[in-house]
Design a protein around this motif. Structure first.
Motif, PDB file in Angstrom:
ATOM      1  N   VAL A 125       2.512   1.820  -7.167  1.00 55.06           N
ATOM      2  CA  VAL A 125       1.722   2.083  -5.962  1.00 55.06           C
ATOM      3  C   VAL A 125       1.270   0.770  -5.321  1.00 55.06           C
ATOM      4  O   VAL A 125       1.303   0.621  -4.098  1.00 55.06           O
ATOM      5  CB  VAL A 125       0.527   3.005  -6.280  1.00 55.06           C
ATOM      6  N   ALA A 126       0.886  -0.197  -6.150  1.00 54.71           N
ATOM      7  CA  ALA A 126       0.472  -1.498  -5.615  1.00 54.71           C
ATOM      8  C   ALA A 126       1.615  -2.168  -4.862  1.00 54.71           C
ATOM      9  O   ALA A 126       1.406  -2.762  -3.798  1.00 54.71           O
ATOM     10  CB  ALA A 126      -0.007  -2.398  -6.752  1.00 54.71           C
ATOM     11  N   PHE A 127       2.820  -2.046  -5.384  1.00 50.10           N
ATOM     12  CA  PHE A 127       3.968  -2.637  -4.710  1.00 50.10           C
ATOM     13  C   PHE A 127       4.190  -1.976  -3.354  1.00 50.10           C
ATOM     14  O   PHE A 127       4.408  -2.656  -2.352  1.00 50.10           O
ATOM     15  CB  PHE A 127       5.217  -2.503  -5.583  1.00 50.10           C
ATOM     16  N   ILE A 128       4.129  -0.654  -3.317  1.00 48.56           N
ATOM     17  CA  ILE A 128       4.322   0.052  -2.044  1.00 48.56           C
ATOM     18  C   ILE A 128       3.225  -0.308  -1.049  1.00 48.56           C
ATOM     19  O   ILE A 128       3.501  -0.534   0.127  1.00 48.56           O
ATOM     20  CB  ILE A 128       4.400   1.579  -2.274  1.00 48.56           C
ATOM     21  N   ILE A 129       2.000  -0.372  -1.512  1.00 52.16           N
ATOM     22  CA  ILE A 129       0.898  -0.755  -0.617  1.00 52.16           C
ATOM     23  C   ILE A 129       1.146  -2.152  -0.051  1.00 52.16           C
ATOM     24  O   ILE A 129       0.935  -2.397   1.138  1.00 52.16           O
ATOM     25  CB  ILE A 129      -0.455  -0.667  -1.340  1.00 52.16           C
ATOM     26  N   SER A 130       1.618  -3.056  -0.900  1.00 52.18           N
ATOM     27  CA  SER A 130       1.873  -4.417  -0.417  1.00 52.18           C
ATOM     28  C   SER A 130       2.981  -4.428   0.629  1.00 52.18           C
ATOM     29  O   SER A 130       2.912  -5.174   1.598  1.00 52.18           O
ATOM     30  CB  SER A 130       2.225  -5.344  -1.579  1.00 52.18           C
ATOM     31  N   THR A 131       4.006  -3.597   0.460  1.00 49.61           N
ATOM     32  CA  THR A 131       5.074  -3.568   1.456  1.00 49.61           C
ATOM     33  C   THR A 131       4.611  -2.909   2.751  1.00 49.61           C
ATOM     34  O   THR A 131       5.074  -3.282   3.831  1.00 49.61           O
ATOM     35  CB  THR A 131       6.325  -2.843   0.930  1.00 49.61           C
ATOM     36  N   LEU A 132       3.712  -1.949   2.652  1.00 50.44           N
ATOM     37  CA  LEU A 132       3.199  -1.301   3.862  1.00 50.44           C
ATOM     38  C   LEU A 132       2.324  -2.244   4.670  1.00 50.44           C
ATOM     39  O   LEU A 132       2.317  -2.194   5.897  1.00 50.44           O
ATOM     40  CB  LEU A 132       2.422  -0.038   3.498  1.00 50.44           C
ATOM     41  N   THR A 133       1.575  -3.100   3.989  1.00 50.75           N
ATOM     42  CA  THR A 133       0.684  -4.009   4.708  1.00 50.75           C
ATOM     43  C   THR A 133       1.444  -5.141   5.371  1.00 50.75           C
ATOM     44  O   THR A 133       0.923  -5.764   6.291  1.00 50.75           O
ATOM     45  CB  THR A 133      -0.396  -4.592   3.777  1.00 50.75           C
ATOM     46  N   VAL A 134       2.664  -5.400   4.930  1.00 47.76           N
ATOM     47  CA  VAL A 134       3.444  -6.471   5.541  1.00 47.76           C
ATOM     48  C   VAL A 134       3.660  -6.203   7.030  1.00 47.76           C
ATOM     49  O   VAL A 134       3.542  -7.117   7.850  1.00 47.76           O
ATOM     50  CB  VAL A 134       4.791  -6.662   4.800  1.00 47.76           C
ATOM     51  N   SER A 135       3.952  -4.974   7.394  1.00 50.17           N
ATOM     52  CA  SER A 135       4.178  -4.671   8.809  1.00 50.17           C
ATOM     53  C   SER A 135       2.894  -4.845   9.621  1.00 50.17           C
ATOM     54  O   SER A 135       2.944  -5.294  10.770  1.00 50.17           O
ATOM     55  CB  SER A 135       4.734  -3.265   8.986  1.00 50.17           C
ATOM     56  N   ILE A 136       1.765  -4.509   9.036  1.00 44.92           N
ATOM     57  CA  ILE A 136       0.486  -4.697   9.729  1.00 44.92           C
ATOM     58  C   ILE A 136       0.227  -6.180   9.946  1.00 44.92           C
ATOM     59  O   ILE A 136      -0.162  -6.609  11.041  1.00 44.92           O
ATOM     60  CB  ILE A 136      -0.666  -4.052   8.923  1.00 44.92           C
ATOM     61  N   ILE A 137       0.445  -6.968   8.911  1.00 39.26           N
ATOM     62  CA  ILE A 137       0.239  -8.417   9.023  1.00 39.26           C
ATOM     63  C   ILE A 137       1.228  -9.017  10.014  1.00 39.26           C
ATOM     64  O   ILE A 137       0.875  -9.905  10.790  1.00 39.26           O
ATOM     65  CB  ILE A 137       0.359  -9.078   7.633  1.00 39.26           C
ATOM     66  N   LYS A 138       2.466  -8.531  10.024  1.00 36.43           N
ATOM     67  CA  LYS A 138       3.471  -9.029  10.964  1.00 36.43           C
ATOM     68  C   LYS A 138       3.025  -8.772  12.398  1.00 36.43           C
ATOM     69  O   LYS A 138       3.126  -9.659  13.256  1.00 36.43           O
ATOM     70  CB  LYS A 138       4.813  -8.361  10.697  1.00 36.43           C
ATOM     71  N   LYS A 139       2.541  -7.563  12.685  1.00 35.31           N
ATOM     72  CA  LYS A 139       2.082  -7.246  14.037  1.00 35.31           C
ATOM     73  C   LYS A 139       0.928  -8.161  14.447  1.00 35.31           C
ATOM     74  O   LYS A 139       0.884  -8.659  15.567  1.00 35.31           O
ATOM     75  CB  LYS A 139       1.647  -5.782  14.116  1.00 35.31           C
TER      76      LYS A 139
END
Length: 88
Positions: free
Chosen positions: A66-80
């Motif tokens: 779950v931590a890995f998935i959360i980290s990948t989901l936040t990447v798009s937010i940080i990219k924006k």
């Protein structure tokens, strides 16, 4: 100078490439891909925990997956955010 036929062929190749790129983009952000990554990550961690003889591998593999998935989901937010504020 290129002929009309050559130009039409080049345009068709570009359109086909653009379709492929668009599909790749859709796949990258799809929930199907994210779910598959979650399942595969969980499976690999469970196998590692079993081989390492750690307690309750099926339960304990949930947290890192779950931590890995959360980290990948936040990447798009940080990219924006990066594109909007820092990439000037």
């Amino acid at each position: 100078m290129a002929s009309i036929e050559e130009l039409q062929k080049q345009i068709e190749e570009i359109l086909v490439r653009n379709q492929r790129v668009e599909l790749d983009k859709k796949w990258e952000v799809s929930w199907t891909r994210k779910l598959i990554v979650l399942i595969l990550t969980y499976f690999v961690i469970v196998v590692f925990f079993i081989i390492s003889k750690l307690p309750e591998p099926f339960l304990n593999a949930v947290v890192p997956s779950v931590a890995f998935i959360i980290s990948t989901l936040t990447v798009s937010i940080i990219k924006k955010w990066w594109l909007k504020y820092l990439n000037k």
